[in-house]
Design a protein around this motif. Structure first.
Motif, PDB file in Angstrom:
ATOM      1  N   PHE A   1       0.817  -1.211   0.000  1.00 23.86           N
ATOM      2  CA  PHE A   1       0.000   0.000   0.000  1.00 23.86           C
ATOM      3  C   PHE A   1       0.855   1.267   0.000  1.00 23.86           C
ATOM      4  CE2 PHE A   1      -3.055  -3.164   1.412  1.00 23.86           C
ATOM      5  CZ  PHE A   1      -4.138  -2.851   0.602  1.00 23.86           C
ATOM      6  N   ASN A   2       2.117   1.171   0.418  1.00 24.80           N
ATOM      7  CA  ASN A   2       3.012   2.332   0.385  1.00 24.80           C
ATOM      8  C   ASN A   2       3.300   2.778  -1.038  1.00 24.80           C
ATOM      9  OD1 ASN A   2       3.224   2.373   3.185  1.00 24.80           O
ATOM     10  ND2 ASN A   2       4.939   0.952   3.170  1.00 24.80           N
ATOM     11  N   GLN A   3       3.113   1.893  -2.017  1.00 28.51           N
ATOM     12  CA  GLN A   3       3.350   2.216  -3.422  1.00 28.51           C
ATOM     13  C   GLN A   3       2.121   2.817  -4.100  1.00 28.51           C
ATOM     14  OE1 GLN A   3       4.893  -1.285  -5.454  1.00 28.51           O
ATOM     15  NE2 GLN A   3       5.545  -2.083  -3.475  1.00 28.51           N
ATOM     16  N   CYS A   4       0.997   2.799  -3.417  1.00 30.88           N
ATOM     17  CA  CYS A   4      -0.263   3.230  -4.023  1.00 30.88           C
ATOM     18  C   CYS A   4      -0.336   4.737  -4.207  1.00 30.88           C
ATOM     19  CB  CYS A   4      -1.446   2.776  -3.167  1.00 30.88           C
ATOM     20  SG  CYS A   4      -1.685   0.998  -3.173  1.00 30.88           S
ATOM     21  N   LEU A   5      -0.983   5.146  -5.284  1.00 28.98           N
ATOM     22  CA  LEU A   5      -1.255   6.559  -5.527  1.00 28.98           C
ATOM     23  C   LEU A   5      -2.374   7.036  -4.618  1.00 28.98           C
ATOM     24  CD1 LEU A   5      -1.250   6.439  -9.424  1.00 28.98           C
ATOM     25  CD2 LEU A   5       0.625   7.132  -7.905  1.00 28.98           C
ATOM     26  N   TYR A   6      -3.287   6.136  -4.289  1.00 23.14           N
ATOM     27  CA  TYR A   6      -4.449   6.465  -3.480  1.00 23.14           C
ATOM     28  C   TYR A   6      -4.881   5.222  -2.722  1.00 23.14           C
ATOM     29  CZ  TYR A   6      -9.149   7.936  -2.195  1.00 23.14           C
ATOM     30  OH  TYR A   6     -10.278   8.242  -1.487  1.00 23.14           O
ATOM     31  N   THR A   7      -5.218   5.369  -1.460  1.00 22.49           N
ATOM     32  CA  THR A   7      -5.771   4.259  -0.686  1.00 22.49           C
ATOM     33  C   THR A   7      -7.059   4.700  -0.037  1.00 22.49           C
ATOM     34  OG1 THR A   7      -4.463   4.876   1.254  1.00 22.49           O
ATOM     35  CG2 THR A   7      -3.556   3.150  -0.162  1.00 22.49           C
ATOM     36  N   CYS A   8      -7.951   3.747   0.159  1.00 20.59           N
ATOM     37  CA  CYS A   8      -9.199   4.021   0.857  1.00 20.59           C
ATOM     38  C   CYS A   8      -9.593   2.769   1.627  1.00 20.59           C
ATOM     39  CB  CYS A   8     -10.293   4.428  -0.115  1.00 20.59           C
ATOM     40  SG  CYS A   8     -10.666   3.211  -1.395  1.00 20.59           S
ATOM     41  N   ALA A   9     -10.498   2.937   2.554  1.00 20.19           N
ATOM     42  CA  ALA A   9     -10.931   1.803   3.369  1.00 20.19           C
ATOM     43  C   ALA A   9     -12.420   1.906   3.614  1.00 20.19           C
ATOM     44  CB  ALA A   9     -10.174   1.784   4.694  1.00 20.19           C
ATOM     45  N   GLY A  10     -13.037   0.754   3.834  1.00 17.17           N
ATOM     46  CA  GLY A  10     -14.459   0.717   4.123  1.00 17.17           C
ATOM     47  C   GLY A  10     -14.775  -0.385   5.103  1.00 17.17           C
ATOM     48  N   LEU A  11     -15.876  -0.213   5.806  1.00 16.73           N
ATOM     49  CA  LEU A  11     -16.341  -1.185   6.795  1.00 16.73           C
ATOM     50  C   LEU A  11     -17.817  -1.418   6.593  1.00 16.73           C
ATOM     51  CD1 LEU A  11     -16.009  -2.837   9.463  1.00 16.73           C
ATOM     52  CD2 LEU A  11     -16.522  -0.703  10.671  1.00 16.73           C
ATOM     53  N   ASP A  12     -18.201  -2.675   6.498  1.00 17.01           N
ATOM     54  CA  ASP A  12     -19.608  -3.077   6.469  1.00 17.01           C
ATOM     55  C   ASP A  12     -19.816  -3.940   7.700  1.00 17.01           C
ATOM     56  OD1 ASP A  12     -22.150  -4.056   6.064  1.00 17.01           O
ATOM     57  OD2 ASP A  12     -21.763  -4.812   4.054  1.00 17.01           O
ATOM     58  N   LEU A  13     -20.601  -3.456   8.648  1.00 17.32           N
ATOM     59  CA  LEU A  13     -20.803  -4.202   9.885  1.00 17.32           C
ATOM     60  C   LEU A  13     -21.717  -5.403   9.712  1.00 17.32           C
ATOM     61  CD1 LEU A  13     -20.987  -1.330  12.483  1.00 17.32           C
ATOM     62  CD2 LEU A  13     -19.194  -3.041  12.215  1.00 17.32           C
ATOM     63  N   GLY A  14     -22.367  -5.524   8.568  1.00 16.64           N
ATOM     64  CA  GLY A  14     -23.243  -6.674   8.357  1.00 16.64           C
ATOM     65  C   GLY A  14     -24.427  -6.630   9.304  1.00 16.64           C
ATOM     66  N   GLY A  15     -25.041  -7.770   9.471  1.00 12.42           N
ATOM     67  CA  GLY A  15     -26.165  -7.887  10.394  1.00 12.42           C
ATOM     68  C   GLY A  15     -25.849  -8.935  11.431  1.00 12.42           C
ATOM     69  N   ALA A  16     -26.883  -9.419  12.080  1.00 10.65           N
ATOM     70  CA  ALA A  16     -26.676 -10.385  13.161  1.00 10.65           C
ATOM     71  C   ALA A  16     -25.974 -11.652  12.672  1.00 10.65           C
ATOM     72  CB  ALA A  16     -28.017 -10.732  13.793  1.00 10.65           C
ATOM     73  N   TRP A  17     -26.302 -12.126  11.471  1.00  9.63           N
ATOM     74  CA  TRP A  17     -25.711 -13.377  10.989  1.00  9.63           C
ATOM     75  C   TRP A  17     -24.862 -13.173   9.744  1.00  9.63           C
ATOM     76  CZ3 TRP A  17     -30.888 -16.455  11.218  1.00  9.63           C
ATOM     77  CH2 TRP A  17     -31.228 -16.667  12.552  1.00  9.63           C
ATOM     78  N   ASP A  18     -24.561 -11.951   9.428  1.00  9.11           N
ATOM     79  CA  ASP A  18     -23.811 -11.631   8.222  1.00  9.11           C
ATOM     80  C   ASP A  18     -22.382 -11.277   8.614  1.00  9.11           C
ATOM     81  OD1 ASP A  18     -23.236 -11.033   5.602  1.00  9.11           O
ATOM     82  OD2 ASP A  18     -24.386  -9.184   5.540  1.00  9.11           O
ATOM     83  N   PHE A  19     -21.453 -11.386   7.655  1.00  7.30           N
ATOM     84  CA  PHE A  19     -20.080 -10.991   7.907  1.00  7.30           C
ATOM     85  C   PHE A  19     -20.001  -9.500   8.210  1.00  7.30           C
ATOM     86  CE2 PHE A  19     -18.946 -14.354   4.578  1.00  7.30           C
ATOM     87  CZ  PHE A  19     -18.592 -15.292   5.529  1.00  7.30           C
ATOM     88  N   ALA A  20     -19.163  -9.140   9.142  1.00  8.41           N
ATOM     89  CA  ALA A  20     -18.702  -7.764   9.294  1.00  8.41           C
ATOM     90  C   ALA A  20     -17.347  -7.768   8.600  1.00  8.41           C
ATOM     91  CB  ALA A  20     -18.566  -7.392  10.758  1.00  8.41           C
ATOM     92  N   THR A  21     -17.164  -6.906   7.604  1.00  9.71           N
ATOM     93  CA  THR A  21     -15.948  -6.948   6.803  1.00  9.71           C
ATOM     94  C   THR A  21     -15.336  -5.571   6.653  1.00  9.71           C
ATOM     95  OG1 THR A  21     -16.722  -8.881   5.579  1.00  9.71           O
ATOM     96  CG2 THR A  21     -14.983  -7.588   4.555  1.00  9.71           C
ATOM     97  N   PHE A  22     -14.027  -5.534   6.835  1.00 11.51           N
ATOM     98  CA  PHE A  22     -13.234  -4.333   6.666  1.00 11.51           C
ATOM     99  C   PHE A  22     -12.333  -4.552   5.461  1.00 11.51           C
ATOM    100  CE2 PHE A  22      -9.048  -2.422   7.623  1.00 11.51           C
ATOM    101  CZ  PHE A  22      -9.423  -1.106   7.465  1.00 11.51           C
ATOM    102  N   CYS A  23     -12.193  -3.532   4.619  1.00 15.34           N
ATOM    103  CA  CYS A  23     -11.406  -3.685   3.398  1.00 15.34           C
ATOM    104  C   CYS A  23     -10.582  -2.432   3.133  1.00 15.34           C
ATOM    105  CB  CYS A  23     -12.356  -3.935   2.229  1.00 15.34           C
ATOM    106  SG  CYS A  23     -11.545  -4.274   0.661  1.00 15.34           S
ATOM    107  N   ILE A  24      -9.318  -2.630   2.762  1.00  9.61           N
ATOM    108  CA  ILE A  24      -8.446  -1.549   2.305  1.00  9.61           C
ATOM    109  C   ILE A  24      -8.175  -1.788   0.829  1.00  9.61           C
ATOM    110  CG2 ILE A  24      -6.161  -0.499   2.454  1.00  9.61           C
ATOM    111  CD1 ILE A  24      -6.067  -1.244   5.371  1.00  9.61           C
TER     112      ILE A  24
END
Length: 171
Positions: free
Chosen positions: A8-31
């Motif tokens: 990621f140090n080589q990237c021109l741009y980085t961003c991140a997102g979080l989807d907390l999901g629901g009670a039985w769904d994945f909570a997922t974080f992504c860069i």
């Protein structure tokens, strides 16, 4: 080859997102980051509560994802935010990310802790209108062979469960 934080140090741009999901769904974080050659690298981490794990473990290769370190089972009926905030902040610091997009639907649960940890929280609704452009870009990157997720089998499984539906105007 796994996507490394040093990449990621080589990237021109980085961003991140979080989807907390629901009670039985994945909570997922992504860069995600754009490399100088126009390709995009991405790394994610997912969490699932024990109730969701018990419900889906015979339908989805969850144990394989757990063994590979791509999925963590935490909490009984929901993923407790305190189990992911620290790791999420560490990931953002390692990748040089200072802003995090999150769906406002569950933001009150986690946004204060993320902001206290130094991240700026950006609210991004999930819906047809707000997700059309990002999904179109993702589809293009996949088709052009420019989305790199390393050897993340859970990420690959998630991408295999997506689809694009558009109307006659391309929306």
């Amino acid at each position: 080859v796994p996507v490394d934080f040093d990449d990621f140090n080589q990237c021109l741009y980085t961003c991140a997102g979080l989807d907390l999901g629901g009670a039985w769904d994945f909570a997922t974080f992504c860069i995600t980051g754009q490399m100088p050659d126009g390709s995009v690298i991405s790394r994610q981490q997912s969490y699932l509560c024990n109730t969701g794990y018990q419900r889906d473990r015979n339908k989805v290769p969850l144990d394989d994802f757990i063994e590979r370190g791509e999925l963590h089972i935490v909490g009984d009926d929901a993923v407790p935010t305190e189990d992911l905030v620290g790791e999420l902040l560490d990931w953002c610091n390692s990748a040089g990310v200072s802003e995090l997009a999150i769906d406002p639907a569950m933001s009150t649960i986690v946004a204060p802790a993320l902001e206290a940890g130094g991240l700026e929280v950006i609210y991004a609704r999930q819906g047809t209108m707000s997700m059309a452009a990002p999904m179109h870009l993702t589809e293009t990157l996949i088709n052009d062979g420019k989305l790199h997720i390393g050897d993340d089998s859970l990420f690959e499984w998630c991408l295999g469960n997506t689809g694009v539906v558009s109307n006659s105007t391309g929306r």
